[in-house]
Design a protein around this motif. Structure first.
Motif, PDB file in Angstrom:
ATOM      1  N   PRO A   1       0.825  -1.218   0.000  1.00 49.90           N
ATOM      2  CA  PRO A   1       0.000   0.000   0.000  1.00 49.90           C
ATOM      3  C   PRO A   1       0.863   1.274   0.000  1.00 49.90           C
ATOM      4  N   GLN A   2       0.338   2.309  -0.597  1.00 46.42           N
ATOM      5  CA  GLN A   2       1.056   3.573  -0.719  1.00 46.42           C
ATOM      6  C   GLN A   2       1.505   4.128   0.628  1.00 46.42           C
ATOM      7  N   GLU A   3       0.647   4.036   1.642  1.00 47.11           N
ATOM      8  CA  GLU A   3       1.030   4.572   2.951  1.00 47.11           C
ATOM      9  C   GLU A   3       2.202   3.807   3.560  1.00 47.11           C
ATOM     10  N   VAL A   4       2.301   2.515   3.267  1.00 43.78           N
ATOM     11  CA  VAL A   4       3.439   1.718   3.740  1.00 43.78           C
ATOM     12  C   VAL A   4       4.698   2.117   2.969  1.00 43.78           C
TER      13      VAL A   4
ATOM     14  N   GLU B   1       5.342   4.989   1.764  1.00 46.06           N
ATOM     15  CA  GLU B   1       5.771   6.293   2.277  1.00 46.06           C
ATOM     16  C   GLU B   1       6.535   6.146   3.587  1.00 46.06           C
ATOM     17  N   GLN B   2       6.148   5.190   4.427  1.00 46.70           N
ATOM     18  CA  GLN B   2       6.884   4.942   5.667  1.00 46.70           C
ATOM     19  C   GLN B   2       8.277   4.390   5.359  1.00 46.70           C
TER      20      GLN B   2
ATOM     21  N   ARG C   1      10.405   7.194   4.242  1.00 49.99           N
ATOM     22  CA  ARG C   1      10.798   8.015   5.398  1.00 49.99           C
ATOM     23  C   ARG C   1      11.975   7.382   6.142  1.00 49.99           C
TER      24      ARG C   1
ATOM     25  N   LEU D   1       6.916  -3.318   9.563  1.00 48.82           N
ATOM     26  CA  LEU D   1       5.635  -3.091   8.879  1.00 48.82           C
ATOM     27  C   LEU D   1       5.046  -4.380   8.288  1.00 48.82           C
TER      28      LEU D   1
END
Length: 175
Positions: free
Chosen positions: A22-25, A27-28, A31, A106
């Motif tokens: 997923p995109q939010e993962v 992004e993490q 980071r 994650l």
């Protein structure tokens, strides 16, 4: 998951489920790369996030040992700029370690694909040039590694470690 748990759980994952990340993962993960330390806080290492299946498939030809990239949901190509810092290799390796531990925390698996080959200049040149040409990386950059990422298809057992006393010395080096 705390850092020590991620270190203990970390394995080389070379079989991945077909599930996308997923995109939010993602992004993490990005980071974690960005926050990794570097010598003198110089941006000597840079990253190329790869998620297109055709590109992942093409990257499998970098070395005979990266066929697992074909199953990966994504990859990060870690490049470094030796002109910017004499610590380019250390900076790139530390960033890869941060990425690996973030991935584990994650629920992802990761595998390290060495591109830079410190002991064989010709082999390193062949590997680096292949990736450099494929991803349009400037000639002044070194291609250090490709980290494949995805959800593990299986959880390998921990490797049997050598005794801690073999590698830990206290106060001075004693054999």
């Amino acid at each position: 998951m705390d850092v020590l748990s991620a270190i203990e759980k970390r394995r080389e994952i070379t079989r991945f489920k077909p599930d996308p990340i997923p995109q939010e993962v993602l992004e993490q993960l990005v980071r974690s790369l960005y926050l990794a330390p570097s010598g003198n806080n110089l941006p000597s290492r840079e990253f190329i996030l790869v998620s297109e299946k055709a590109t992942l498939r093409a990257l499998t030809s970098t070395t005979p040992y990266m066929k697992w990239l074909d199953e990966a949901a994504g990859a990060v190509v870690i490049v470094a700029n030796p002109r910017l810092s004499k610590y380019w290799l250390q900076d790139a390796a530390i960033a890869g370690g941060f990425l690996w531990l973030a991935a584990v925390s994650l629920g992802l698996g990761a595998a390290w694909g060495a591109v830079y080959h410190a002991e064989d200049e010709a082999e390193s040149g062949r590997r680096e040039d292949y990736v450099r040409n494929l991803l349009q990386i400037p000639a002044s950059y070194r291609v250090v590694a490709i980290m494949g990422l995805g959800y593990p298809a299986a959880e390998p057992q921990p490797k049997e470690m050598y005794p801690l006393e073999r590698v830990l010395h206290r106060e001075s080096f004693r054999s």
